[in-house]
Design a protein around this motif. Sequence first.
Motif, PDB file in Angstrom:
ATOM      1  N   SER A   1       0.844  -1.204   0.000  1.00 38.82           N
ATOM      2  CA  SER A   1       0.000   0.000   0.000  1.00 38.82           C
ATOM      3  C   SER A   1       0.877   1.251   0.000  1.00 38.82           C
ATOM      4  CB  SER A   1      -0.944  -0.021   1.207  1.00 38.82           C
ATOM      5  OG  SER A   1      -0.210  -0.182   2.421  1.00 38.82           O
ATOM      6  N   ALA A   2       1.295   1.701   1.175  1.00 39.95           N
ATOM      7  CA  ALA A   2       2.077   2.930   1.259  1.00 39.95           C
ATOM      8  C   ALA A   2       3.396   2.831   0.503  1.00 39.95           C
ATOM      9  CB  ALA A   2       2.335   3.285   2.727  1.00 39.95           C
ATOM     10  N   GLY A   3       4.046   1.643   0.537  1.00 42.60           N
ATOM     11  CA  GLY A   3       5.310   1.495  -0.174  1.00 42.60           C
ATOM     12  C   GLY A   3       5.177   1.782  -1.650  1.00 42.60           C
ATOM     13  N   ARG A   4       4.089   1.320  -2.254  1.00 47.18           N
ATOM     14  CA  ARG A   4       3.846   1.570  -3.684  1.00 47.18           C
ATOM     15  C   ARG A   4       3.311   2.985  -3.913  1.00 47.18           C
ATOM     16  NH1 ARG A   4       0.340  -3.490  -5.666  1.00 47.18           N
ATOM     17  NH2 ARG A   4       0.841  -2.643  -7.734  1.00 47.18           N
ATOM     18  N   TRP A   5       2.378   3.424  -3.059  1.00 48.40           N
ATOM     19  CA  TRP A   5       1.760   4.731  -3.277  1.00 48.40           C
ATOM     20  C   TRP A   5       2.763   5.878  -3.128  1.00 48.40           C
ATOM     21  CZ3 TRP A   5      -2.702   3.206   0.545  1.00 48.40           C
ATOM     22  CH2 TRP A   5      -3.496   2.226  -0.063  1.00 48.40           C
ATOM     23  N   LEU A   6       3.712   5.708  -2.206  1.00 49.88           N
ATOM     24  CA  LEU A   6       4.731   6.741  -2.028  1.00 49.88           C
ATOM     25  C   LEU A   6       5.828   6.662  -3.082  1.00 49.88           C
ATOM     26  CD1 LEU A   6       4.966   6.510   1.842  1.00 49.88           C
ATOM     27  CD2 LEU A   6       4.299   8.569   0.582  1.00 49.88           C
ATOM     28  N   GLY A   7       5.749   5.665  -3.955  1.00 44.96           N
ATOM     29  CA  GLY A   7       6.717   5.549  -5.043  1.00 44.96           C
ATOM     30  C   GLY A   7       8.027   4.917  -4.639  1.00 44.96           C
ATOM     31  N   ILE A   8       8.069   4.217  -3.488  1.00 41.91           N
ATOM     32  CA  ILE A   8       9.315   3.611  -3.024  1.00 41.91           C
ATOM     33  C   ILE A   8       9.596   2.314  -3.785  1.00 41.91           C
ATOM     34  CG2 ILE A   8      10.555   2.696  -1.033  1.00 41.91           C
ATOM     35  CD1 ILE A   8       8.649   4.366   0.732  1.00 41.91           C
ATOM     36  N   VAL A   9       8.570   1.484  -3.951  1.00 37.87           N
ATOM     37  CA  VAL A   9       8.744   0.195  -4.621  1.00 37.87           C
ATOM     38  C   VAL A   9       7.694   0.044  -5.706  1.00 37.87           C
ATOM     39  CG1 VAL A   9       9.742  -0.930  -2.592  1.00 37.87           C
ATOM     40  CG2 VAL A   9       7.256  -0.991  -2.932  1.00 37.87           C
ATOM     41  N   GLU A  10       7.979  -0.853  -6.636  1.00 34.81           N
ATOM     42  CA  GLU A  10       6.980  -1.251  -7.627  1.00 34.81           C
ATOM     43  C   GLU A  10       6.891  -2.765  -7.655  1.00 34.81           C
ATOM     44  OE1 GLU A  10       7.901  -0.851 -11.858  1.00 34.81           O
ATOM     45  OE2 GLU A  10       9.864  -0.058 -11.291  1.00 34.81           O
ATOM     46  N   TYR A  11       5.714  -3.256  -8.034  1.00 29.60           N
ATOM     47  CA  TYR A  11       5.446  -4.689  -8.041  1.00 29.60           C
ATOM     48  C   TYR A  11       5.351  -5.205  -9.472  1.00 29.60           C
ATOM     49  CZ  TYR A  11       4.362  -5.217  -3.032  1.00 29.60           C
ATOM     50  OH  TYR A  11       4.439  -5.293  -1.673  1.00 29.60           O
ATOM     51  N   GLY A  12       5.542  -6.515  -9.620  1.00 26.21           N
ATOM     52  CA  GLY A  12       5.368  -7.171 -10.906  1.00 26.21           C
ATOM     53  C   GLY A  12       5.203  -8.663 -10.697  1.00 26.21           C
ATOM     54  N   ARG A  13       5.192  -9.397 -11.795  1.00 29.51           N
ATOM     55  CA  ARG A  13       5.144 -10.868 -11.732  1.00 29.51           C
ATOM     56  C   ARG A  13       6.204 -11.420 -12.678  1.00 29.51           C
ATOM     57  NH1 ARG A  13       1.210 -13.406  -8.963  1.00 29.51           N
ATOM     58  NH2 ARG A  13      -0.581 -12.176  -8.287  1.00 29.51           N
ATOM     59  N   ASP A  14       6.872 -12.479 -12.204  1.00 30.83           N
ATOM     60  CA  ASP A  14       7.896 -13.076 -13.057  1.00 30.83           C
ATOM     61  C   ASP A  14       7.281 -14.168 -13.924  1.00 30.83           C
ATOM     62  OD1 ASP A  14       7.554 -15.271 -11.419  1.00 30.83           O
ATOM     63  OD2 ASP A  14       9.473 -15.052 -10.378  1.00 30.83           O
ATOM     64  N   ALA A  15       8.126 -14.845 -14.656  1.00 30.61           N
ATOM     65  CA  ALA A  15       7.631 -15.856 -15.600  1.00 30.61           C
ATOM     66  C   ALA A  15       6.912 -17.002 -14.909  1.00 30.61           C
ATOM     67  CB  ALA A  15       8.806 -16.390 -16.418  1.00 30.61           C
ATOM     68  N   ASP A  16       7.236 -17.244 -13.623  1.00 30.24           N
ATOM     69  CA  ASP A  16       6.569 -18.313 -12.876  1.00 30.24           C
ATOM     70  C   ASP A  16       5.301 -17.845 -12.174  1.00 30.24           C
ATOM     71  OD1 ASP A  16       8.589 -20.099 -13.572  1.00 30.24           O
ATOM     72  OD2 ASP A  16       9.830 -19.486 -11.864  1.00 30.24           O
ATOM     73  N   GLY A  17       4.945 -16.587 -12.343  1.00 27.44           N
ATOM     74  CA  GLY A  17       3.744 -16.064 -11.716  1.00 27.44           C
ATOM     75  C   GLY A  17       3.946 -15.556 -10.307  1.00 27.44           C
ATOM     76  N   ALA A  18       5.183 -15.592  -9.806  1.00 26.16           N
ATOM     77  CA  ALA A  18       5.453 -15.118  -8.443  1.00 26.16           C
ATOM     78  C   ALA A  18       5.426 -13.590  -8.407  1.00 26.16           C
ATOM     79  CB  ALA A  18       6.806 -15.627  -7.957  1.00 26.16           C
ATOM     80  N   VAL A  19       4.920 -13.036  -7.315  1.00 24.94           N
ATOM     81  CA  VAL A  19       4.918 -11.583  -7.136  1.00 24.94           C
ATOM     82  C   VAL A  19       6.338 -11.134  -6.798  1.00 24.94           C
ATOM     83  CG1 VAL A  19       3.986  -9.646  -5.818  1.00 24.94           C
ATOM     84  CG2 VAL A  19       2.544 -11.637  -6.320  1.00 24.94           C
ATOM     85  N   VAL A  20       6.815 -10.137  -7.517  1.00 32.72           N
ATOM     86  CA  VAL A  20       8.180  -9.635  -7.315  1.00 32.72           C
ATOM     87  C   VAL A  20       8.124  -8.137  -7.029  1.00 32.72           C
ATOM     88  CG1 VAL A  20       9.337 -11.399  -8.689  1.00 32.72           C
ATOM     89  CG2 VAL A  20       8.422  -9.353  -9.808  1.00 32.72           C
ATOM     90  N   VAL A  21       9.205  -7.630  -6.452  1.00 34.99           N
ATOM     91  CA  VAL A  21       9.242  -6.231  -6.041  1.00 34.99           C
ATOM     92  C   VAL A  21      10.648  -5.693  -6.272  1.00 34.99           C
ATOM     93  CG1 VAL A  21       9.830  -6.837  -3.657  1.00 34.99           C
ATOM     94  CG2 VAL A  21       8.739  -4.647  -4.127  1.00 34.99           C
ATOM     95  N   ARG A  22      10.734  -4.401  -6.531  1.00 37.27           N
ATOM     96  CA  ARG A  22      12.047  -3.761  -6.613  1.00 37.27           C
ATOM     97  C   ARG A  22      11.929  -2.305  -6.194  1.00 37.27           C
ATOM     98  NH1 ARG A  22      13.587  -2.685 -13.018  1.00 37.27           N
ATOM     99  NH2 ARG A  22      11.857  -1.272 -13.496  1.00 37.27           N
ATOM    100  N   LEU A  23      13.068  -1.722  -5.811  1.00 39.12           N
ATOM    101  CA  LEU A  23      13.117  -0.294  -5.513  1.00 39.12           C
ATOM    102  C   LEU A  23      13.004   0.492  -6.808  1.00 39.12           C
ATOM    103  CD1 LEU A  23      16.009   0.397  -2.949  1.00 39.12           C
ATOM    104  CD2 LEU A  23      13.559   0.567  -2.564  1.00 39.12           C
ATOM    105  N   THR A  24      12.223   1.555  -6.793  1.00 39.09           N
ATOM    106  CA  THR A  24      12.203   2.466  -7.927  1.00 39.09           C
ATOM    107  C   THR A  24      13.390   3.423  -7.823  1.00 39.09           C
ATOM    108  OG1 THR A  24      10.880   4.125  -6.768  1.00 39.09           O
ATOM    109  CG2 THR A  24       9.681   2.378  -7.930  1.00 39.09           C
ATOM    110  N   ASP A  25      13.676   4.140  -8.901  1.00 46.82           N
ATOM    111  CA  ASP A  25      14.730   5.153  -8.839  1.00 46.82           C
ATOM    112  C   ASP A  25      14.357   6.228  -7.826  1.00 46.82           C
ATOM    113  OD1 ASP A  25      16.239   3.848 -10.707  1.00 46.82           O
ATOM    114  OD2 ASP A  25      15.496   5.015 -12.408  1.00 46.82           O
ATOM    115  N   ALA A  26      13.069   6.601  -7.810  1.00 50.17           N
ATOM    116  CA  ALA A  26      12.617   7.588  -6.822  1.00 50.17           C
ATOM    117  C   ALA A  26      12.775   7.038  -5.413  1.00 50.17           C
ATOM    118  CB  ALA A  26      11.159   7.971  -7.088  1.00 50.17           C
ATOM    119  N   GLY A  27      12.448   5.750  -5.227  1.00 52.76           N
ATOM    120  CA  GLY A  27      12.580   5.142  -3.915  1.00 52.76           C
ATOM    121  C   GLY A  27      14.024   5.094  -3.453  1.00 52.76           C
ATOM    122  N   ALA A  28      14.943   4.797  -4.368  1.00 48.17           N
ATOM    123  CA  ALA A  28      16.361   4.774  -4.004  1.00 48.17           C
ATOM    124  C   ALA A  28      16.819   6.150  -3.540  1.00 48.17           C
ATOM    125  CB  ALA A  28      17.192   4.309  -5.198  1.00 48.17           C
ATOM    126  N   TRP A  29      16.318   7.208  -4.203  1.00 47.91           N
ATOM    127  CA  TRP A  29      16.676   8.566  -3.763  1.00 47.91           C
ATOM    128  C   TRP A  29      16.038   8.876  -2.414  1.00 47.91           C
ATOM    129  CZ3 TRP A  29      13.430  13.007  -3.273  1.00 47.91           C
ATOM    130  CH2 TRP A  29      14.134  14.174  -2.947  1.00 47.91           C
TER     131      TRP A  29
END
Length: 685
Positions: free
Chosen positions: A479-507
Motif C-alpha cells: 500500500s504505502a510502499g507503492r503509493w509513495l513511489g518507493i517500490v513497484e510490483y510485478g510478476r515473473d515468468a513463474d507467476g510469483a509476485v516480485v518487487v524492486r526499488l524504484t529510482d525515486a525510492g532509491a533517492w
Amino acid sequence: MRNLLGRLIERSPQSLSSVAQFWEVPLQGIDPHREAGQLYPVLTDAWSLALAWERISPREQQVLGTLVKAPRPLDLESLAAALGLDAHAVLPSLRRLYRIGLIATERSQEPDDPKLHFYVPTEIAHTLSRLDHERSHPPTGDEPLAWFLERLEDVELLELAEHLGMTVLPAVTQRQEALRFAVQRLQDRRWLAEKLDALSPSAARLWGWLNTKSRPAPAGEAQSETGTSFGEYRRAVRELAQLGVLWRGYDAQGRLLLLVPSALRQPAQPQSRPLPALATSEAVTTSPLAYPWAIAWDLLTVLRALIVAGGRWRPDEELPPTAVLRRVDGRLWIGRPGQAPPAYFALLGALAVGLGLIDGDGAPAPRERIRSWLRFPFPEQGRRLLRAWRRLPGWPEGHHEALITGLGIDWPALRARLLTGLRELRSEQWYVLETVVTRLSAQMASSGRSPFSEHPRAAWTDRDRAEALEQVIAATLGSAGRWLGIVEYGRDADGAVVVRLTDAGAWLLGLHGAPPSPHRTGPAIAADEDGWIAVIHPSPALVWALSAFADLAELGPPARYRVTRSSLLRALRSGLQLSQILRYLEAQLGEPPPGELAQRLQRWMTEHRPAWLAHALVVRAAEPDQLEQAREKLAQAGFMVELVASERLLVELPERAQPDAVLRRIRQLLREAGLSPEWRARPGL
C-alpha cells in the motif's frame, strides 16, 4: 558594531543571492531581511564554517585567517603587506570571500583615508578562532563522551541536551546537569538506535558510510562518496552532530575529519542465525506508476476538489465528502482507471493533516500555507510526504486489515526499520516479494527492538508474532510502499509476485545523490484551440494553477487538462479574471494561447453575467467621524471594508470562516478603535 546580521541586511538582493548560492540555502527573493535571517544561522554554525573552510583555497584560508587575527579592519595594501604578497594577488581571494559572505567591508571615517577596509564579522571571527584552536588540540576518538561534550560552549551544550530530550530552562538549567543528561542519553543504546533509525535519507546514507570506516574520514571524501550536494551534505552532518554522534577531528595537516567517538560505534553483533536470503528474479511483467511522484500530485487534486466543493474532511473520517469523491473519480494516479481504494484516501487525509494542508476541523489550510507547499518541487514534496508518513501514529494505509486489532504496534518505529531494511535492495534488481518480507521481518526480530509496543494476546507464540509481523510488512509495502513511489510490483515468468526499488525510492532512501528528473527543454505546457492543455513539465505550482480553471481530463502521460465553460465559470466565481488566465497560459506556453481558444473563453465570459453575493456586516456609529479609525483597523486586519455614504461601514465576511469567530474578531477591532459595539435593529422593524 561589526556583527554579521547587520552586514547581511546591508547587502543587496544580488549579493545575498550570491552568498546563498555558495551555502546552498534556498531563498524566495521576497524580503531581504527574512533572507538575511535565513543565512545568519548557517554562517554562524561551527560545522558549516568548518565544512566551508575545506572548500576555499589555501590562499583564501590565509587571507581569512589574517583578517581574523587583525585587531582592526585592513585595507588592501595593509593586508597584502601582512601576507607578504602583491595586492593584485590578494584581490581575487577578497572578492570571493566577500561573495560567499565570510568577510565584510567598510570605508574609513577619516577624510584622509578613503580606502575600502576588509574585516571578518564578529560571530564568524569568533567561530573561526575556535576552529583554529580545535586544530591544535584534535581528538583521537578514544576519549570518553564527557570529554567531547566538555568542548562545547554553554549554549551548544544546552541545545544538544534539549535536542536529546532534556527540558532546558533558560538561566536555570546548569551546565553540569546538561552534561550528565547528555552522557546518559548517548549511552542508552536502545534510545540511540531508535533515533538513528529515524534519520533523514541523506543523514542515514552518511551514517552508514561512516560506519564502514575504521578511522575518522576526511570531510571531502565523505561528501564525494555519498554523492550529495554541499547543502544536502551540510544538513546531513548537522543532523548527526545534533544527535551527538558526529564530532570534528583533524589530521596532521589540519584538514577536517568526520569523527565518530569509539564509545558510540556500534559493536558488531554476532548473528545467532543468518538472515533469510533474498531471491532474485528476471523476465518480469509490471505496470509501473506513470508518474514517480503520483501521491504528491493526487494530494493537490484532492485538495483542490475539497476547496471547490466547500466541504470539510475531518481527521476521523476515512473518506472525503461525496462531492469531493465525485470530482476526483478517475482523476487520481493511484487507482487508475477507476476510483482509488478507501485506504489510499485515508492515507492522503492523514498526510494532509500532518503537513498542515488540512486543519484540525477538516477545512483546507489558508492560501499562504498552500502557497508555501507549492514552492517545493515534486521530489521534495515526495520526501516530505515520506517523512510525514514515518511519523503517523496509526496505520491509515492498512485501515481495512483486521490483523492489526490488538497488536499494539509502534508504527513510527516499524516504518523506520522497514525503510532501513529496504536500503539493502538494488533499484535495478527484482526480488521475490515473499523473501523480501521474510528477511525484513527477521531483521526486525534480530535487532532486539520489536515494533510491538505491547501484546495483549498472551496465548500467541513467537511464530504467531512473526507471522503477524510479516503480514503487516507485506500490507505496508503493497500500500504505502507503492503509493509513495518507493517500490513497484510485478510478476515473473513463474507467476510469483516480485518487487524492486524504484529510482525515486532509491533517492528517498538516501541511496542516490539526486532525485530522478527528466531533462527540461521547451515550454511547460502545450495547448490547442479546443482547450486541451498537455502538461509537459509538471510542477506543483503548475498543476495547482491549471486545476483552478481547467479540469484534469486524462492522466497520460502526459497528463491533459481541459478548459471548459463550467471550469472557466468556476474560476471566475473564485475571483480569477480572464486576463489573468490568458497571461498565465502565455507565460507557460512561451507564446500567446491559440486565437480560437482565447476567443472561446472571451465568449463564455461575455455570456456569463454573474451577480456576486457575499455576507457582510453593517457598522454604524453615533458620530460618523468615528468610523474612519474603525475602517483602518478592520482593513489592517485583512477585512474587505467599504465606507458607504460617509455614515456606515460595510464589512465583507470571509468565506468558509466560522461566523462566531469572525464576529468576535470584528467586535474586538471595533473596541480597539474606541467604539462600543452593540447589536441594534433598524428603526421601524
